[in-house]
Motif scaffolding. Structure first.
Motif, mmCIF file in Angstrom:
data_model
loop_
_atom_site.group_PDB
_atom_site.id
_atom_site.type_symbol
_atom_site.label_atom_id
_atom_site.label_comp_id
_atom_site.label_asym_id
_atom_site.label_seq_id
_atom_site.Cartn_x
_atom_site.Cartn_y
_atom_site.Cartn_z
ATOM 1 N N LEU A 137 94.028 55.159 38.917
ATOM 2 C CA LEU A 137 92.880 54.503 38.309
ATOM 3 C C LEU A 137 91.609 55.268 38.646
ATOM 4 O O LEU A 137 91.347 55.584 39.815
ATOM 5 C CB LEU A 137 92.770 53.069 38.823
ATOM 6 C CG LEU A 137 91.587 52.232 38.327
ATOM 7 C CD1 LEU A 137 91.731 51.945 36.829
ATOM 8 C CD2 LEU A 137 91.495 50.934 39.113
ATOM 9 N N GLY A 138 90.812 55.602 37.640
ATOM 10 C CA GLY A 138 89.531 56.251 37.864
ATOM 11 C C GLY A 138 88.476 55.229 38.262
ATOM 12 O O GLY A 138 88.378 54.165 37.651
ATOM 13 N N VAL A 139 87.705 55.544 39.292
ATOM 14 C CA VAL A 139 86.660 54.644 39.782
ATOM 15 C C VAL A 139 85.315 55.363 39.684
ATOM 16 O O VAL A 139 85.027 56.265 40.475
ATOM 17 C CB VAL A 139 86.913 54.220 41.243
ATOM 18 C CG1 VAL A 139 85.803 53.297 41.733
ATOM 19 C CG2 VAL A 139 88.271 53.529 41.362
ATOM 20 N N PRO A 140 84.469 55.011 38.704
ATOM 21 C CA PRO A 140 83.159 55.658 38.588
ATOM 22 C C PRO A 140 82.272 55.335 39.777
ATOM 23 O O PRO A 140 82.256 54.194 40.268
ATOM 24 C CB PRO A 140 82.579 55.057 37.305
ATOM 25 C CG PRO A 140 83.746 54.482 36.569
ATOM 26 C CD PRO A 140 84.703 54.039 37.623
ATOM 27 N N ILE A 141 81.538 56.339 40.247
ATOM 28 C CA ILE A 141 80.573 56.144 41.325
ATOM 29 C C ILE A 141 79.260 56.807 40.926
ATOM 30 O O ILE A 141 79.239 57.902 40.381
ATOM 31 C CB ILE A 141 81.080 56.693 42.675
ATOM 32 C CG1 ILE A 141 81.403 58.184 42.594
ATOM 33 C CG2 ILE A 141 82.313 55.918 43.130
ATOM 34 C CD1 ILE A 141 81.850 58.775 43.924
ATOM 35 N N CYS A 142 78.148 56.113 41.178
ATOM 36 C CA CYS A 142 76.812 56.625 40.868
ATOM 37 C C CYS A 142 75.964 56.590 42.122
ATOM 38 O O CYS A 142 75.942 55.582 42.843
ATOM 39 C CB CYS A 142 76.137 55.759 39.805
ATOM 40 S SG CYS A 142 76.888 55.817 38.169
#
Length: 203
Positions: A137-142
Motif C-alpha cells: 500500500l502506498g502511503v503519501p507523506i507531505c
C-alpha cells in the motif's frame, strides 16, 4: 525510535500497535490518563498524560479528533519533534472539507516541531491488518523537513507499506481533499482503486 502518541482512540491504537511490534518505544498520552494507560497496557507500552507523550517522543503522532487537534497542539510543548498529522476534518453529508488544510493550520501552532501529513487515507482497520497482501500500500507523506520525512518514511515501511513523497506541507491540502473525495466514493459504494491508470500510461 521513541514515539509519543497523542490520543487513545482507534487510529492511535492501530498505528501504535504496529510500531510497537516493529520494536519502537512508545508512550500513549491522553486527556484521560487512566484510559491512556489502558491502551498502553494493551500495546505493552507506557501510558500517561498528553504532555508526557509529547515530551517522550522524538516522533509524535497526533491522533485526536480533528476538531481537537489545534487546541491539543497549542497546549503542549513539542520541542523540535517530528509531528505526524493523520487527521481529516470532513463534514457529512456531502463529504467535504470542514476547514482549511489541517496540517498547515497545525504547523502554525506547533512551535519548532516539524509537521508531516501522513496516514490519513485509510481507516484504522487497514493499519491493523498491515501489511496487506499483494502490492504494498502506498502511503503519501507531505512535509518540508527532510529528516522528518525520512523518519515518517521509515515508520511507513515498518507497516509493510511504501512511502510516497507527495511534496511540501503546502500540498497537504490536496492530500486532505483527496481523503474527502475518496471517502465520498467509498460511502457511495465505489472503489477508488480503479480510478487511476498505470504510471507509464498516466500522462
Amino acid at each position: 525510535m521513541r514515539i509519543g502518541i497523542l490520543g487513545n482512540g482507534s487510529m492511535a491504537e492501530a498505528l501504535g500497535g504496529q510500531w510497537a511490534k516493529a520494536g519502537h518505544e512508545l508512550f500513549v498520552g491522553g486527556r484521560s490518563v487512566e484510559r491512556a494507560r489502558e491502551v498502553g497496557d494493551r500495546l505493552g507500552v507506557r501510558g500517561g498524560s498528553l504532555q508526557d507523550a509529547a515530551a517522550f517522543g522524538e516522533v509524535v503522532l497526533l491522533a485526536v479528533p480533528a476538531e481537537a487537534a489545534v487546541a491539543t497542539v497549542r497546549a503542549l510543548e513539542l520541542g523540535n519533534s517530528t509531528l505526524i498529522d493523520c487527521t481529516n476534518a470532513i463534514t457529512h453529508p456531502g463529504i467535504t472539507l470542514a476547514v482549511d488544510a489541517m496540517a498547515e493550520t497545525i504547523s502554525r501552532y506547533a512551535g519548532q516541531a516539524r509537521v508531516v501529513k501522513a496516514f490519513n487515507l485509510a481507516a484504522d482497520s487497514v493499519w491493523r491488518r498491515a501489511p496487506l497482501s499483494g502490492q504494498p500500500l502506498g502511503v503519501p507523506i507531505c512535509g518540508d523537513d527532510q529528516h522528518a520525512l525520512d523518519q515518517v518514511a521509515q515508520l511507513v515501511r515498518d507497516l509493510g507499506c511504501e512511502p510516497v513523497h507527495a511534496g511540501s506541507l503546502e500540498r497537504a491540502r490536496l492530500l486532505e481533499a483527496t481523503a474527502a473525495f475518496a471517502i465520498g466514493i467509498w460511502f457511495g459504494g465505489g472503489d477508488t482503486r480503479g480510478l487511476f491508470p498505470p504510471k507509464d500510461e498516466a500522462f
